[in-house]
Design an enzyme around this catalytic site. Structure first.
Site, PDB file in Angstrom:
ATOM      1  N   CYS A   1       6.548   5.375   8.652  1.00 35.04           N
ATOM      2  CA  CYS A   1       5.741   5.113   7.466  1.00 35.04           C
ATOM      3  C   CYS A   1       6.557   5.305   6.197  1.00 35.04           C
ATOM      4  O   CYS A   1       7.078   6.394   5.961  1.00 35.04           O
ATOM      5  CB  CYS A   1       4.521   6.023   7.440  1.00 35.04           C
TER       6      CYS A   1
ATOM      7  N   ASN B   1       0.834  -1.196   0.000  1.00 38.18           N
ATOM      8  CA  ASN B   1       0.000   0.000   0.000  1.00 38.18           C
ATOM      9  C   ASN B   1       0.870   1.247   0.000  1.00 38.18           C
ATOM     10  O   ASN B   1       1.974   1.253   0.539  1.00 38.18           O
ATOM     11  CB  ASN B   1      -0.962  -0.003   1.201  1.00 38.18           C
TER      12      ASN B   1
END
Length: 302
Positions: free
Chosen positions: A130, A69
């Site tokens: 992230c 993702n």
């Protein structure tokens, strides 16, 4: 029935099972499938100081035993969360945590200080890892200096339980965990997604809009397990383990490797009831093996 309660800093969990940010929405999306109050806690999707649009589509791709993702922390910002989401979830009788991200230490600290004022949010998970955000995120999580800088800034303005989520895309994750501990982190969680890529051979281009993304799912479990084991031996603060947990056996492996608590992520997309199945499975295993408490197996690896 075995005793499942664990503690992360000042945070008391009725059992070790939580959900991973970005895979469980704001919790209410799963209320039709499970009793949210059975969970040790749930972590809402990544929240930033200001609204973020996220990356362009396509931003998800299936891979063997996992998924990629590059959502890019799409959210409406912390003020929207406080005004619109928090009132809907604040009375759920479990621990509700907010995953906090930012582009610089001041953004992180300001966002955390706003959440600090919410009575029924007892902890945050600081996302310094992230891999989808070009400015911030991964840059802080890949060096001791960067990680320490963000944790220090947040710790000055946030006085509840602080969990720091670590990136696996590093040379020595234990070293970074120690840097976070030194700056006042109450716990570290690991791992976040591994950097990966998929290619559409008909279009001759990457399957994701920004080329690369975060790999999660069962395929990352052996890496996650190894890193949790390394970090649990390196720090004195509790470790939260995640990465490819799909069933109670996976969860018990993480507990034995040294994790005090767990987060279930990608598996929620496959089976929205997986969290309660894992709680029941841990309980059953402990009973079958004559254990009166989950603490008997945490870090028991020989």
């Amino acid at each position: 029935m075995a005793q499942l309660g664990v503690k992360i800093g000042k945070l008391e969990l009725k059992n070790p099972v939580m959900t991973a940010s970005g895979t469980f929405g704001y919790g209410i999306e799963f209320a039709d499938f499970i009793d949210l109050e059975r969970l040790g806690g749930f972590i809402v999707k990544g929240t930033t100081l200001k609204p973020r649009e996220g990356n362009d589509y396509p931003r998800m791709a299936e891979t063997p035993s996992g998924m990629l993702n590059c959502v890019g922390l799409q959210n409406k910002g912390v003020r929207y969360f406080c005004d619109n989401i928090y009132p809907q979830i604040k009375d759920i009788n479990t621990n509700i945590l907010v995953n906090v991200s930012g582009s610089n230490p001041d953004d992180y600290a300001e966002c955390a200080s706003i959440i600090n004022e919410l009575d029924n949010i007892p902890a945050i998970e600081l996302n310094i890892s992230c891999p989808n955000v070009k400015n911030g995120g991964m840059a802080f999580g890949v060096s001791c200096k960067g990680a320490a800088e963000v944790v220090s800034a947040v710790r000055k303005r946030y006085d509840k339980t602080l969990i720091v989520k670590l990136s696996p895309n590093v040379t020595d994750i234990a070293e970074i965990a120690r840097a976070c501990e030194a700056e006042g982190a109450d716990s570290v969680s690991l791992i976040n997604t591994l950097m990966g890529m998929a290619i559409d051979i008909e279009k001759r281009r990457p399957a994701l809009s920004i080329g690369t993304g975060g790999l999660s799912g069962p395929c990352v479990k052996p890496v996650a397990l190894r890193m949790v084991w390394q970090v649990a031996k390196a720090v004195k603060i509790p470790v939260v383990g995640l990465g490819g947990i799909c069933n109670a056996t996976d969860a018990i492996e993480f507990l034995m490797a040294g994790a005090t608590a767990l987060e279930i992520g990608t598996a929620n997309f496959i089976d929205p009831t997986v969290t309660v199945k894992v709680i029941d499975g841990i309980n059953e295993w402990l009973d079958n093996h004559g254990c009166s408490s989950v603490h008997e197996i945490i870090g028991c690896l020989k």
